[in-house]
Design a protein around this motif. Sequence first.
Motif, short mmCIF file in Angstrom:
data_model
loop_
_atom_site.label_atom_id
_atom_site.label_comp_id
_atom_site.label_asym_id
_atom_site.label_seq_id
_atom_site.Cartn_x
_atom_site.Cartn_y
_atom_site.Cartn_z
N TYR A 1 16.87 -18.13 -80.57
CA TYR A 1 17.15 -19.23 -81.13
C TYR A 1 16.87 -18.72 -82.67
O TYR A 1 17.98 -18.78 -83.66
N ALA A 2 16.05 -17.54 -82.82
CA ALA A 2 15.75 -17.10 -84.48
C ALA A 2 17.20 -16.40 -85.00
O ALA A 2 18.04 -16.46 -85.84
N GLN A 3 18.12 -15.82 -83.80
CA GLN A 3 19.45 -15.14 -83.73
C GLN A 3 20.51 -16.23 -83.90
O GLN A 3 21.51 -15.54 -84.77
N GLU A 4 20.24 -17.03 -83.80
CA GLU A 4 21.49 -18.54 -84.20
C GLU A 4 20.90 -19.45 -85.06
O GLU A 4 21.52 -20.70 -84.90
N LYS A 5 20.34 -19.23 -86.09
CA LYS A 5 19.84 -20.13 -86.76
C LYS A 5 20.89 -20.72 -87.73
O LYS A 5 20.22 -22.02 -88.34
N GLU A 6 21.58 -20.35 -87.54
CA GLU A 6 22.46 -20.77 -89.25
C GLU A 6 23.53 -21.61 -88.10
O GLU A 6 23.89 -22.73 -88.79
N LEU A 7 23.36 -21.65 -87.09
CA LEU A 7 23.91 -23.39 -86.08
C LEU A 7 22.87 -24.00 -86.14
O LEU A 7 23.60 -25.76 -86.34
N PHE A 8 21.28 -23.76 -85.93
CA PHE A 8 20.24 -24.88 -85.89
C PHE A 8 19.75 -25.72 -87.20
O PHE A 8 19.03 -26.37 -87.30
N LEU A 9 20.05 -24.61 -87.99
CA LEU A 9 19.44 -24.89 -90.10
C LEU A 9 19.76 -25.87 -90.48
O LEU A 9 21.57 -24.68 -90.81
N PRO A 10 20.10 -26.75 -91.51
CA PRO A 10 20.44 -27.30 -92.45
C PRO A 10 20.82 -26.14 -93.39
O PRO A 10 20.31 -25.44 -94.04
N ASN A 11 21.83 -26.03 -93.55
CA ASN A 11 23.13 -25.41 -94.89
C ASN A 11 24.23 -26.33 -95.90
O ASN A 11 25.22 -26.22 -95.36
N GLY A 12 23.88 -27.11 -96.46
CA GLY A 12 24.04 -27.62 -97.62
C GLY A 12 24.98 -29.20 -96.77
O GLY A 12 24.38 -29.29 -96.32
N LYS A 13 25.35 -30.07 -97.61
CA LYS A 13 25.45 -30.88 -97.03
C LYS A 13 26.52 -30.69 -96.40
O LYS A 13 27.59 -30.45 -96.37
N ILE A 14 26.04 -32.36 -95.71
CA ILE A 14 27.53 -32.11 -94.17
C ILE A 14 28.79 -33.49 -94.82
O ILE A 14 28.76 -34.05 -95.32
N MET A 15 29.95 -32.97 -95.04
CA MET A 15 30.86 -32.78 -96.47
C MET A 15 32.04 -34.07 -94.97
O MET A 15 32.66 -34.76 -95.77
N ASP A 16 32.05 -33.30 -93.62
CA ASP A 16 32.39 -34.30 -92.68
C ASP A 16 32.35 -34.21 -91.55
O ASP A 16 31.77 -33.37 -91.24
N VAL A 17 31.24 -35.37 -90.76
CA VAL A 17 30.71 -35.04 -89.38
C VAL A 17 31.32 -34.93 -88.85
O VAL A 17 31.10 -34.26 -87.79
N LYS A 18 32.78 -35.20 -88.45
CA LYS A 18 33.39 -35.04 -87.26
C LYS A 18 33.76 -33.38 -87.26
O LYS A 18 34.14 -32.67 -86.18
N GLU A 19 34.05 -33.03 -88.67
CA GLU A 19 33.70 -31.47 -87.54
C GLU A 19 32.77 -30.59 -87.67
O GLU A 19 33.30 -29.72 -86.87
N GLU A 20 32.08 -31.39 -88.04
CA GLU A 20 30.96 -30.65 -87.70
C GLU A 20 30.28 -31.08 -85.92
O GLU A 20 30.49 -30.08 -85.94
N LYS A 21 30.30 -32.12 -85.96
CA LYS A 21 30.41 -32.49 -85.09
C LYS A 21 31.02 -31.31 -83.80
O LYS A 21 30.70 -31.09 -82.93
N ALA A 22 31.97 -31.63 -84.13
CA ALA A 22 32.93 -30.68 -83.45
C ALA A 22 33.21 -28.98 -83.19
O ALA A 22 33.17 -28.69 -81.97
N THR A 23 32.47 -28.71 -84.25
CA THR A 23 32.04 -26.85 -84.46
C THR A 23 31.06 -27.13 -83.49
O THR A 23 30.72 -26.15 -83.52
N LEU A 24 30.40 -28.11 -83.16
CA LEU A 24 28.19 -28.02 -82.74
C LEU A 24 29.46 -28.15 -81.46
O LEU A 24 28.00 -27.34 -80.95
N TYR A 25 29.85 -29.01 -80.84
CA TYR A 25 30.23 -29.30 -79.22
C TYR A 25 30.80 -28.25 -78.96
O TYR A 25 30.50 -26.78 -77.47
N ALA A 26 31.32 -26.88 -79.98
CA ALA A 26 32.38 -26.11 -79.67
C ALA A 26 31.23 -25.04 -79.16
O ALA A 26 31.08 -24.20 -78.21
#
Length: 376
Positions: free
Chosen positions: A144-169
Amino acid sequence: MTTMEKDRYFKNSYEEARIAFRGHLAKIKENWPKAVLTSHKIGEEQDNTVDMIYSEALTDNRQVLFFTSGEHGIEGYAGAAVIHLFVDEYLDSIDPDTTGICMIHALNPWGMRHFRRVTENNVDLNRNYLYDPDTVPKDVNQTYAQEKELFLPNGKIMDVKEEKATLYARLAEGAAKASYSAMKEAKGMGQFKFERGVYYGGSKEEESTCFLKSIQRKLLSAYQRVIHMDWHTALGPTNEVTMLVSELDPRNEEELKSLFPLENIQTFTPEKVKGDSTNHFHKLKNEEYPETHLFSALFEFGTFGEGIKAELREFTTIILENHLYWEGAEKEEDIRWIRSEFQKMFYPEDEEWRQSVLNEARLAMKAVLKAEKIMN
Protein backbone atom coordinates in the motif's frame (compact mmCIF):
# COMPACT_ATOMS: atom_id res chain seq x y z
CA MET A 1 -42.46 -3.13 -0.10
CA THR A 2 -45.30 -0.89 0.97
CA THR A 3 -44.76 2.83 1.42
CA MET A 4 -45.61 2.38 5.09
CA GLU A 5 -42.88 -0.26 5.55
CA LYS A 6 -40.35 1.85 3.68
CA ASP A 7 -41.07 4.94 5.79
CA ARG A 8 -41.26 2.96 9.02
CA TYR A 9 -37.92 1.18 8.76
CA PHE A 10 -35.67 3.12 6.37
CA LYS A 11 -34.88 6.67 7.41
CA ASN A 12 -33.38 9.52 5.39
CA SER A 13 -31.23 11.12 8.07
CA TYR A 14 -29.28 10.31 11.20
CA GLU A 15 -31.66 12.44 13.26
CA GLU A 16 -34.75 10.58 11.99
CA ALA A 17 -33.15 7.20 12.66
CA ARG A 18 -32.11 8.25 16.17
CA ILE A 19 -35.61 9.49 17.02
CA ALA A 20 -37.04 6.15 15.89
CA PHE A 21 -34.46 4.22 17.94
CA ARG A 22 -35.13 6.25 21.07
CA GLY A 23 -38.82 5.54 20.55
CA HIS A 24 -38.20 1.80 21.05
CA LEU A 25 -37.63 2.35 24.77
CA ALA A 26 -41.35 2.44 25.60
CA LYS A 27 -42.00 -0.91 23.90
CA ILE A 28 -38.92 -2.51 25.47
CA LYS A 29 -39.94 -1.27 28.94
CA GLU A 30 -43.18 -3.23 28.63
CA ASN A 31 -41.08 -6.41 28.96
CA TRP A 32 -38.01 -5.03 30.74
CA PRO A 33 -39.43 -2.32 33.09
CA LYS A 34 -35.97 -1.19 34.21
CA ALA A 35 -34.67 -0.66 30.67
CA VAL A 36 -32.84 2.65 30.25
CA LEU A 37 -31.82 4.77 27.28
CA THR A 38 -28.39 6.39 27.47
CA SER A 39 -26.83 8.81 24.98
CA HIS A 40 -23.06 9.21 24.76
CA LYS A 41 -21.73 12.30 22.98
CA ILE A 42 -19.02 11.38 20.49
CA GLY A 43 -16.57 13.69 18.71
CA GLU A 44 -16.28 17.43 18.23
CA GLU A 45 -19.54 18.12 16.41
CA GLN A 46 -22.58 19.05 18.46
CA ASP A 47 -25.24 16.42 19.07
CA ASN A 48 -23.56 13.32 17.65
CA THR A 49 -24.40 10.52 20.05
CA VAL A 50 -24.11 6.78 20.40
CA ASP A 51 -27.46 5.70 21.84
CA MET A 52 -28.01 2.51 23.82
CA ILE A 53 -31.06 0.81 25.30
CA TYR A 54 -30.10 -1.66 28.02
CA SER A 55 -31.66 -3.84 30.68
CA GLU A 56 -30.48 -6.81 32.65
CA ALA A 57 -32.71 -9.88 32.85
CA LEU A 58 -35.50 -9.67 35.40
CA THR A 59 -34.56 -12.68 37.56
CA ASP A 60 -31.44 -14.46 36.23
CA ASN A 61 -28.70 -13.03 33.98
CA ARG A 62 -28.41 -16.26 32.05
CA GLN A 63 -27.85 -14.55 28.70
CA VAL A 64 -27.98 -11.23 26.87
CA LEU A 65 -29.01 -10.37 23.33
CA PHE A 66 -26.72 -7.66 21.96
CA PHE A 67 -27.28 -5.77 18.66
CA THR A 68 -24.85 -3.16 17.30
CA SER A 69 -25.28 -0.90 14.28
CA GLY A 70 -23.58 1.97 12.50
CA GLU A 71 -19.98 0.93 13.09
CA HIS A 72 -19.43 2.03 9.51
CA GLY A 73 -21.53 5.22 9.63
CA ILE A 74 -23.68 5.06 6.50
CA GLU A 75 -24.28 1.33 7.06
CA GLY A 76 -26.15 2.27 10.24
CA TYR A 77 -29.34 3.04 8.31
CA ALA A 78 -29.88 -0.61 7.43
CA GLY A 79 -28.81 -1.58 10.95
CA ALA A 80 -31.38 0.79 12.44
CA ALA A 81 -34.05 -0.74 10.19
CA VAL A 82 -33.16 -4.24 11.43
CA ILE A 83 -33.29 -3.21 15.10
CA HIS A 84 -36.71 -1.63 14.44
CA LEU A 85 -37.87 -4.85 12.76
CA PHE A 86 -36.65 -6.88 15.74
CA VAL A 87 -38.60 -4.70 18.17
CA ASP A 88 -41.73 -5.03 16.04
CA GLU A 89 -41.62 -8.75 15.34
CA TYR A 90 -39.31 -10.62 17.74
CA LEU A 91 -39.10 -8.71 21.01
CA ASP A 92 -42.09 -10.48 22.55
CA SER A 93 -40.55 -13.89 21.77
CA ILE A 94 -37.65 -13.25 24.16
CA ASP A 95 -37.92 -14.27 27.81
CA PRO A 96 -37.06 -11.18 29.89
CA ASP A 97 -36.70 -13.28 33.07
CA THR A 98 -33.51 -14.94 31.83
CA THR A 99 -32.40 -12.69 28.95
CA GLY A 100 -30.99 -9.19 29.13
CA ILE A 101 -31.15 -6.83 26.18
CA CYS A 102 -28.64 -4.35 24.79
CA MET A 103 -29.24 -2.38 21.57
CA ILE A 104 -26.75 0.17 20.22
CA HIS A 105 -27.60 2.75 17.55
CA ALA A 106 -24.90 4.52 15.50
CA LEU A 107 -21.53 3.49 16.90
CA ASN A 108 -20.13 6.00 14.40
CA PRO A 109 -22.67 8.84 14.59
CA TRP A 110 -20.57 11.34 12.62
CA GLY A 111 -20.25 8.91 9.72
CA MET A 112 -23.94 8.10 9.80
CA ARG A 113 -24.92 11.77 9.92
CA HIS A 114 -22.69 12.63 6.94
CA PHE A 115 -23.34 9.44 4.93
CA ARG A 116 -19.68 8.44 5.23
CA ARG A 117 -18.28 5.09 6.25
CA VAL A 118 -15.46 6.41 8.43
CA THR A 119 -15.30 8.56 11.57
CA GLU A 120 -14.58 12.30 11.59
CA ASN A 121 -10.90 11.32 11.94
CA ASN A 122 -11.11 9.26 8.73
CA VAL A 123 -10.81 6.06 10.78
CA ASP A 124 -12.35 2.78 9.66
CA LEU A 125 -13.81 2.02 13.08
CA ASN A 126 -13.77 -1.72 12.51
CA ARG A 127 -9.98 -1.66 12.20
CA ASN A 128 -9.55 0.29 15.45
CA TYR A 129 -10.31 -2.36 18.11
CA LEU A 130 -6.80 -3.63 18.78
CA TYR A 131 -6.58 -5.93 21.81
CA ASP A 132 -2.81 -5.64 21.64
CA PRO A 133 -1.50 -2.90 19.29
CA ASP A 134 1.92 -4.56 19.28
CA THR A 135 0.47 -7.42 17.22
CA VAL A 136 0.23 -5.12 14.18
CA PRO A 137 3.48 -5.55 12.18
CA LYS A 138 5.45 -2.37 11.56
CA ASP A 139 5.51 -3.14 7.84
CA VAL A 140 1.78 -3.92 7.57
CA ASN A 141 0.52 -2.97 4.09
CA GLN A 142 3.99 -2.35 2.74
CA THR A 143 2.61 -2.66 -0.79
CA TYR A 144 0.00 0.00 0.00
CA ALA A 145 2.82 2.39 0.91
CA GLN A 146 4.59 1.65 -2.38
CA GLU A 147 1.39 2.37 -4.32
CA LYS A 148 0.21 5.27 -2.18
CA GLU A 149 -0.08 7.73 -5.06
CA LEU A 150 -2.99 5.64 -6.32
CA PHE A 151 -4.83 5.56 -3.01
CA LEU A 152 -4.15 8.98 -1.48
CA PRO A 153 -6.08 12.11 -2.58
CA ASN A 154 -3.95 14.57 -4.49
CA GLY A 155 -5.71 17.61 -5.94
CA LYS A 156 -9.27 18.27 -6.98
CA ILE A 157 -11.10 15.72 -9.13
CA MET A 158 -11.27 17.37 -12.55
CA ASP A 159 -13.14 14.66 -14.45
CA VAL A 160 -14.56 11.65 -12.63
CA LYS A 161 -14.87 9.56 -15.80
CA GLU A 162 -11.16 9.94 -16.49
CA GLU A 163 -10.19 9.24 -12.89
CA LYS A 164 -12.49 6.23 -12.70
CA ALA A 165 -11.03 4.84 -15.94
CA THR A 166 -7.50 5.31 -14.62
CA LEU A 167 -8.31 3.58 -11.36
CA TYR A 168 -10.00 0.67 -13.15
CA ALA A 169 -7.06 0.28 -15.45
CA ARG A 170 -4.46 0.46 -12.69
CA LEU A 171 -6.30 -2.01 -10.52
CA ALA A 172 -7.37 -4.40 -13.26
CA GLU A 173 -4.31 -4.70 -15.47
CA GLY A 174 -1.88 -7.51 -14.85
CA ALA A 175 0.89 -4.95 -14.39
CA ALA A 176 -1.04 -3.48 -11.45
CA LYS A 177 -1.15 -6.63 -9.39
CA ALA A 178 0.77 -4.86 -6.65
CA SER A 179 -1.86 -2.13 -6.51
CA TYR A 180 -4.72 -4.61 -6.41
CA SER A 181 -2.95 -6.68 -3.79
CA ALA A 182 -2.44 -3.56 -1.69
CA MET A 183 -6.13 -2.72 -1.80
CA LYS A 184 -7.23 -6.25 -0.88
CA GLU A 185 -4.69 -6.33 1.92
CA ALA A 186 -5.72 -2.93 3.28
CA LYS A 187 -9.39 -3.84 3.12
CA GLY A 188 -8.74 -6.74 5.48
CA MET A 189 -5.77 -5.63 7.55
CA GLY A 190 -6.40 -1.92 7.64
CA GLN A 191 -3.50 0.50 7.13
CA PHE A 192 -2.12 2.49 10.02
CA LYS A 193 0.13 5.09 8.41
CA PHE A 194 -1.75 7.32 5.97
CA GLU A 195 -4.34 9.47 7.77
CA ARG A 196 -5.99 10.61 4.53
CA GLY A 197 -5.90 7.19 2.91
CA VAL A 198 -8.66 4.60 2.58
CA TYR A 199 -9.01 1.80 5.15
CA TYR A 200 -7.14 3.84 7.80
CA GLY A 201 -7.18 2.05 11.17
CA GLY A 202 -6.13 5.08 13.20
CA SER A 203 -3.15 5.94 15.39
CA LYS A 204 -5.10 5.75 18.66
CA GLU A 205 -8.43 4.48 19.94
CA GLU A 206 -11.49 6.37 18.78
CA GLU A 207 -14.06 7.42 21.39
CA SER A 208 -16.55 4.95 19.94
CA THR A 209 -13.97 2.17 20.25
CA CYS A 210 -13.44 2.89 23.94
CA PHE A 211 -17.20 2.90 24.46
CA LEU A 212 -17.84 -0.42 22.69
CA LYS A 213 -14.91 -2.11 24.44
CA SER A 214 -16.40 -1.10 27.79
CA ILE A 215 -19.78 -2.57 26.83
CA GLN A 216 -18.17 -5.81 25.63
CA ARG A 217 -16.43 -6.16 29.00
CA LYS A 218 -19.60 -5.29 30.92
CA LEU A 219 -21.67 -7.95 29.14
CA LEU A 220 -19.01 -10.67 29.36
CA SER A 221 -18.68 -10.09 33.10
CA ALA A 222 -22.43 -9.94 33.84
CA TYR A 223 -23.84 -12.86 31.79
CA GLN A 224 -23.20 -16.56 31.30
CA ARG A 225 -23.97 -16.26 27.58
CA VAL A 226 -23.59 -13.29 25.20
CA ILE A 227 -25.27 -13.37 21.77
CA HIS A 228 -24.08 -10.52 19.53
CA MET A 229 -25.25 -9.55 16.04
CA ASP A 230 -23.46 -6.64 14.33
CA TRP A 231 -25.27 -5.24 11.26
CA HIS A 232 -23.40 -4.08 8.12
CA THR A 233 -23.93 -3.59 4.38
CA ALA A 234 -22.08 -4.06 1.06
CA LEU A 235 -20.23 -7.39 1.30
CA GLY A 236 -21.53 -10.62 -0.21
CA PRO A 237 -24.09 -11.64 -2.83
CA THR A 238 -26.53 -8.89 -3.87
CA ASN A 239 -29.79 -8.86 -1.89
CA GLU A 240 -28.59 -11.64 0.43
CA VAL A 241 -27.24 -11.70 3.98
CA THR A 242 -23.79 -13.09 4.77
CA MET A 243 -22.75 -14.13 8.28
CA LEU A 244 -19.06 -13.50 9.05
CA VAL A 245 -17.54 -15.18 12.08
CA SER A 246 -14.04 -14.82 13.52
CA GLU A 247 -11.91 -17.96 13.57
CA LEU A 248 -11.53 -17.25 17.29
CA ASP A 249 -15.00 -18.78 17.59
CA PRO A 250 -14.31 -22.42 18.55
CA ARG A 251 -16.61 -23.75 15.81
CA ASN A 252 -15.28 -24.17 12.28
CA GLU A 253 -17.14 -23.13 9.14
CA GLU A 254 -18.75 -26.53 8.63
CA GLU A 255 -20.01 -26.66 12.21
CA LEU A 256 -21.43 -23.15 11.88
CA LYS A 257 -23.22 -24.10 8.66
CA SER A 258 -24.78 -27.11 10.38
CA LEU A 259 -25.98 -24.96 13.30
CA PHE A 260 -27.24 -21.90 11.44
CA PRO A 261 -29.55 -22.46 8.44
CA LEU A 262 -28.19 -19.61 6.32
CA GLU A 263 -26.99 -19.68 2.71
CA ASN A 264 -23.85 -17.57 3.22
CA ILE A 265 -21.54 -18.19 6.18
CA GLN A 266 -17.84 -17.31 6.18
CA THR A 267 -15.05 -17.36 8.75
CA PHE A 268 -12.13 -14.96 8.76
CA THR A 269 -8.75 -15.08 10.47
CA PRO A 270 -7.54 -12.43 12.94
CA GLU A 271 -4.14 -12.68 11.26
CA LYS A 272 -5.52 -11.05 8.11
CA VAL A 273 -8.07 -8.72 9.73
CA LYS A 274 -6.60 -6.32 12.27
CA GLY A 275 -8.69 -4.28 14.69
CA ASP A 276 -12.05 -5.97 14.02
CA SER A 277 -14.57 -5.57 16.85
CA THR A 278 -15.73 -9.19 16.86
CA ASN A 279 -12.11 -10.41 16.96
CA HIS A 280 -11.60 -8.12 19.95
CA PHE A 281 -14.75 -9.47 21.59
CA HIS A 282 -13.51 -13.06 21.25
CA LYS A 283 -9.99 -12.21 22.36
CA LEU A 284 -11.32 -10.44 25.46
CA LYS A 285 -13.58 -13.39 26.22
CA ASN A 286 -10.82 -15.97 25.75
CA GLU A 287 -8.26 -14.05 27.80
CA GLU A 288 -10.39 -12.72 30.65
CA TYR A 289 -13.80 -14.48 30.65
CA PRO A 290 -13.10 -18.04 29.45
CA GLU A 291 -16.20 -19.49 31.11
CA THR A 292 -18.59 -17.17 29.26
CA HIS A 293 -20.23 -18.40 26.06
CA LEU A 294 -19.92 -15.86 23.23
CA PHE A 295 -21.54 -15.78 19.82
CA SER A 296 -20.43 -12.69 17.91
CA ALA A 297 -20.81 -12.21 14.16
CA LEU A 298 -21.13 -9.55 11.48
CA PHE A 299 -24.16 -9.72 9.22
CA GLU A 300 -23.66 -8.09 5.82
CA PHE A 301 -26.42 -7.21 3.36
CA GLY A 302 -24.81 -7.46 -0.09
CA THR A 303 -25.07 -4.68 -2.67
CA PHE A 304 -22.57 -4.79 -5.56
CA GLY A 305 -22.26 -8.57 -5.46
CA GLU A 306 -19.21 -10.80 -5.75
CA GLY A 307 -16.43 -11.40 -8.27
CA ILE A 308 -13.66 -9.30 -9.78
CA LYS A 309 -15.96 -6.72 -11.43
CA ALA A 310 -17.76 -6.09 -8.16
CA GLU A 311 -14.46 -5.78 -6.30
CA LEU A 312 -13.13 -3.27 -8.81
CA ARG A 313 -16.30 -1.22 -8.53
CA GLU A 314 -16.10 -1.33 -4.74
CA PHE A 315 -12.45 -0.27 -4.56
CA THR A 316 -12.97 2.50 -7.10
CA THR A 317 -16.01 3.82 -5.23
CA ILE A 318 -14.14 3.84 -1.89
CA ILE A 319 -11.14 5.67 -3.40
CA LEU A 320 -13.23 8.26 -5.27
CA GLU A 321 -15.42 9.06 -2.26
CA ASN A 322 -12.33 9.55 -0.08
CA HIS A 323 -10.72 11.74 -2.76
CA LEU A 324 -13.89 13.82 -3.04
CA TYR A 325 -14.08 14.33 0.73
CA TRP A 326 -10.51 15.61 1.03
CA GLU A 327 -10.02 17.53 -2.21
CA GLY A 328 -13.44 18.12 -3.78
CA ALA A 329 -14.37 17.98 -7.46
CA GLU A 330 -14.53 20.58 -10.21
CA LYS A 331 -17.94 19.57 -11.58
CA GLU A 332 -21.17 19.42 -9.62
CA GLU A 333 -22.35 16.42 -11.65
CA ASP A 334 -19.19 14.53 -10.65
CA ILE A 335 -19.88 15.24 -6.98
CA ARG A 336 -23.43 13.93 -7.39
CA TRP A 337 -22.26 10.82 -9.25
CA ILE A 338 -19.66 9.87 -6.63
CA ARG A 339 -22.08 10.37 -3.76
CA SER A 340 -24.76 8.41 -5.58
CA GLU A 341 -22.40 5.53 -6.30
CA PHE A 342 -21.26 5.50 -2.66
CA GLN A 343 -24.86 5.35 -1.46
CA LYS A 344 -25.61 2.50 -3.90
CA MET A 345 -22.76 0.60 -2.29
CA PHE A 346 -23.83 1.06 1.34
CA TYR A 347 -27.45 2.24 1.49
CA PRO A 348 -29.22 1.79 -1.85
CA GLU A 349 -32.59 3.46 -2.37
CA ASP A 350 -33.63 0.48 -4.50
CA GLU A 351 -36.84 -0.95 -3.06
CA GLU A 352 -35.92 -4.54 -3.93
CA TRP A 353 -32.71 -4.22 -1.91
CA ARG A 354 -34.49 -2.66 1.06
CA GLN A 355 -37.13 -5.38 1.03
CA SER A 356 -34.35 -7.96 0.91
CA VAL A 357 -32.80 -6.39 4.03
CA LEU A 358 -36.01 -7.02 5.95
CA ASN A 359 -36.49 -10.53 4.54
CA GLU A 360 -32.88 -11.59 5.04
CA ALA A 361 -32.72 -10.01 8.51
CA ARG A 362 -35.69 -12.15 9.52
CA LEU A 363 -33.84 -15.26 8.33
CA ALA A 364 -30.66 -14.26 10.17
CA MET A 365 -32.39 -13.37 13.43
CA LYS A 366 -34.47 -16.55 13.46
CA ALA A 367 -31.39 -18.66 12.70
CA VAL A 368 -29.32 -17.15 15.50
CA LEU A 369 -32.04 -16.80 18.12
CA LYS A 370 -33.14 -20.41 17.66
CA ALA A 371 -29.64 -21.92 17.41
CA GLU A 372 -28.53 -20.01 20.50
CA LYS A 373 -31.74 -21.02 22.34
CA ILE A 374 -32.90 -17.45 22.95
CA MET A 375 -36.13 -18.13 21.06
CA ASN A 376 -38.02 -21.41 20.65
